[in-house]
Design a protein around this motif. Structure first.
Motif, PDB file in Angstrom:
ATOM      1  N   LEU A  11       0.616  -1.423   0.164  1.00 63.54           N
ATOM      2  CA  LEU A  11      -0.049   0.203  -0.363  1.00 63.54           C
ATOM      3  C   LEU A  11       0.812   1.263   0.056  1.00 63.54           C
ATOM      4  N   GLN A  14       2.206   2.555  -3.677  1.00 63.01           N
ATOM      5  CA  GLN A  14       1.791   3.142  -4.719  1.00 63.01           C
ATOM      6  C   GLN A  14       1.231   4.286  -4.329  1.00 63.01           C
ATOM      7  N   ASN A  17      -2.936   5.602  -4.198  1.00 63.96           N
ATOM      8  CA  ASN A  17      -3.539   4.825  -2.986  1.00 63.96           C
ATOM      9  C   ASN A  17      -2.978   6.163  -1.549  1.00 63.96           C
ATOM     10  N   MET A  22      -5.556   6.395   1.762  1.00 61.69           N
ATOM     11  CA  MET A  22      -6.086   5.266   2.012  1.00 61.69           C
ATOM     12  C   MET A  22      -5.574   4.169   3.580  1.00 61.69           C
ATOM     13  N   LEU A  36     -11.027   4.625   4.066  1.00 58.67           N
ATOM     14  CA  LEU A  36     -10.622   5.945   3.275  1.00 58.67           C
ATOM     15  C   LEU A  36     -11.461   7.038   3.870  1.00 58.67           C
ATOM     16  N   THR A  56     -11.951   2.253  -7.031  1.00 57.36           N
ATOM     17  CA  THR A  56     -10.901   2.052  -6.360  1.00 57.36           C
ATOM     18  C   THR A  56     -10.791   1.591  -5.520  1.00 57.36           C
ATOM     19  N   ASN A  60      -9.533  -1.946  -5.431  1.00 56.74           N
ATOM     20  CA  ASN A  60      -7.145  -2.159  -3.841  1.00 56.74           C
ATOM     21  C   ASN A  60      -8.208  -3.639  -3.332  1.00 56.74           C
TER      22      ASN A  60
END
Length: 135
Positions: A11, A14, A17, A22, A36, A56, A60
């Motif tokens: 995570l 990325q 993200n 997130m 989120l 999204t 994920n």
């Protein structure tokens, strides 16, 4: 292997993200949960969270749930979204579950809930196919 630590590492690597903010809540073999916190920038003109933000989260959740079984080198090869209700509130919660796993492919499903005042409202459902490309 500490699955949650591995998922957190992925995570953090990325950028998209990280930009969204997130948060990984849990990661177990075959399941995952994200939160989120909602920002004004996530809303569209009709007062609901933009579908791209919801999609999204669904993607994920699918990918991380399947990746917990296939390994971290995975990509989504297809997914379907059903938008059920407008997303509004303090945060969105995404849960993902692996449904079926082979050597290189897994099918997973996901759910996104709007969190407001302690209540969860189902916003969207997703289902997808995840491909192991390495590892």
């Amino acid at each position: 292997m500490d699955l949650k630590a591995l998922a957190q590492t992925v995570l953090e690597r990325q950028p998209f993200n990280r930009l969204l903010g997130m948060e990984l809540l849990e990661a177990q073999p075959g399941s995952v949960a994200f939160r989120l916190p909602l920002k004004e920038a996530f809303y569209q003109h009709l007062g609901a969270v933009h579908g791209g933000v919801v999609a999204t989260l669904l993607d994920n959740a699918l990918t991380y749930a399947a990746g917990s079984l296939l390994g971290p080198g995975v990509l989504t090869v297809e997914f379907k979204v059903n938008f059920l209700k407008p997303g509004k509130g303090e945060a969105l919660l995404a849960r993902g579950y692996a449904v079926s796993q082979g050597k290189r492919l897994a099918v997973a499903r996901s759910e996104v809930y709007a969190l407001e005042g302690g209540a969860e409202t189902l916003v969207a459902l997703g289902q997808g196919t995840i491909l192991r490309i390495s590892g």
